[in-house]
Write a protein that holds these residues in place. Structure first.
Motif, mmCIF file in Angstrom:
data_model
loop_
_atom_site.group_PDB
_atom_site.id
_atom_site.type_symbol
_atom_site.label_atom_id
_atom_site.label_comp_id
_atom_site.label_asym_id
_atom_site.label_seq_id
_atom_site.Cartn_x
_atom_site.Cartn_y
_atom_site.Cartn_z
ATOM 1 N N LEU A 1 0.816 -1.214 0.000
ATOM 2 C CA LEU A 1 0.000 0.000 0.000
ATOM 3 C C LEU A 1 0.851 1.266 0.000
ATOM 4 N N ILE A 2 0.419 2.235 -0.797
ATOM 5 C CA ILE A 2 1.022 3.568 -0.780
ATOM 6 C C ILE A 2 -0.080 4.561 -0.454
ATOM 7 N N ALA A 3 0.047 5.231 0.683
ATOM 8 C CA ALA A 3 -0.879 6.302 1.063
ATOM 9 C C ALA A 3 -0.119 7.622 0.967
ATOM 10 N N GLY A 4 -0.841 8.701 0.661
ATOM 11 C CA GLY A 4 -0.166 9.994 0.527
ATOM 12 C C GLY A 4 0.902 9.897 -0.540
ATOM 13 N N SER A 5 2.098 10.398 -0.223
ATOM 14 C CA SER A 5 3.283 10.170 -1.058
ATOM 15 C C SER A 5 3.061 10.534 -2.520
ATOM 16 N N ALA A 6 2.517 11.703 -2.776
ATOM 17 C CA ALA A 6 2.128 12.108 -4.132
ATOM 18 C C ALA A 6 3.269 12.018 -5.135
ATOM 19 N N SER A 7 4.453 12.487 -4.785
ATOM 20 C CA SER A 7 5.583 12.431 -5.720
ATOM 21 C C SER A 7 5.960 10.991 -6.039
ATOM 22 N N LEU A 8 5.970 10.149 -5.030
ATOM 23 C CA LEU A 8 6.284 8.733 -5.225
ATOM 24 C C LEU A 8 5.238 8.075 -6.124
ATOM 25 N N VAL A 9 3.977 8.354 -5.891
ATOM 26 C CA VAL A 9 2.900 7.772 -6.701
ATOM 27 C C VAL A 9 3.054 8.191 -8.162
ATOM 28 N N ARG A 10 3.319 9.469 -8.396
ATOM 29 C CA ARG A 10 3.501 9.942 -9.779
ATOM 30 C C ARG A 10 4.682 9.242 -10.440
ATOM 31 N N SER A 11 5.793 9.124 -9.723
ATOM 32 C CA SER A 11 6.974 8.463 -10.293
ATOM 33 C C SER A 11 6.683 7.005 -10.627
ATOM 34 N N LEU A 12 6.028 6.298 -9.725
ATOM 35 C CA LEU A 12 5.724 4.878 -9.971
ATOM 36 C C LEU A 12 4.703 4.715 -11.093
ATOM 37 N N GLY A 13 3.736 5.630 -11.175
ATOM 38 C CA GLY A 13 2.771 5.592 -12.277
ATOM 39 C C GLY A 13 3.467 5.804 -13.609
ATOM 40 N N ASP A 14 4.384 6.759 -13.643
ATOM 41 C CA ASP A 14 5.127 7.034 -14.873
ATOM 42 C C ASP A 14 5.997 5.844 -15.280
ATOM 43 N N LEU A 15 6.467 5.076 -14.296
ATOM 44 C CA LEU A 15 7.292 3.886 -14.564
ATOM 45 C C LEU A 15 6.449 2.642 -14.871
ATOM 46 N N GLY A 16 5.120 2.768 -14.761
ATOM 47 C CA GLY A 16 4.245 1.621 -15.003
ATOM 48 C C GLY A 16 4.276 0.597 -13.886
#
Length: 189
Positions: A123-138
């Motif tokens: 689970l990833i809560a909050g962490s907006a920058s991390l979420v964006r980076s992981l989304g961009d990496l697929g």
């Protein structure tokens, strides 16, 4: 293989910043103005109990590490404290919270290793920058968004600055005043 699952409280206009008020922003605490009902409480409880680990950015980790160690009075609090926590930070980190460690190496490789290590959800809560980076990496397998009926007009947004990628709705359920939307990555034809 584990799944990376983003779980967020979100306003109608996409803001995820300070839903609980601990960050001291002007609009902080907005999630407490609404009732997520028994459905929302059950959803969050089941989500946490089924997860194997948490993956957190440094800022979210710091806030959680200040709040959760004192909250061992119920099953949810005990699970938050006991489960493994992996922290993404470019700076050295001295994780004081129980079962917390810094994710070493490059982000993509480290997250792929976590997916191999765990069977269930990460689970990833909050962490907006991390979420964006992981989304961009697929590397995000699912987005679970508990949408609150409020427009905040300003604040950190989950997908602000993200690259374009398609999602498909896999679930939609009411939860009191809120709506829980679940998305998975989609192939674009």
């Amino acid at each position: 293989m584990g799944n990376v699952v983003v779980t967020e409280f979100m306003s109608l206009d996409g803001v995820i910043e300070d839903p609980g008020g601990s960050e001291g922003t002007a609009a902080g605490g907005w999630a407490f103005h609404f009732d997520r009902g028994e459905e929302g409480d059950r959803f969050k409880q089941e989500e946490l109990m089924k997860a194997d680990a948490q993956l957190l950015g440094r800022v979210t980790y710091t806030g959680f590490a200040q709040a959760w160690p004192a909250r061992n009075g119920d099953e949810f609090g005990r699970r938050m404290n006991e489960m493994p926590k992996h922290v993404v930070s470019g700076a050295p980190l001295d994780p004081q919270w129980q079962n917390a460690e810094r994710l070493e190496g490059d982000l993509a490789g480290g997250v792929r290793a976590l997916k191999e290590r765990y069977e269930g959800d990460i689970l990833i809560a909050g962490s907006a920058s991390l979420v964006r980076s992981l989304g961009d990496l697929g590397l995000v397998d699912e987005y679970r968004l508990m949408v609150y009926p409020v427009v905040l007009g300003a604040g950190r947004r989950l997908f602000e600055g993200a690259s374009q990628h398609a999602l498909r709705l896999t679930s939609c359920q009411p939860a009191g005043d809120c709506l829980i939307l679940t998305y998975a990555p989609a192939e674009v034809a």
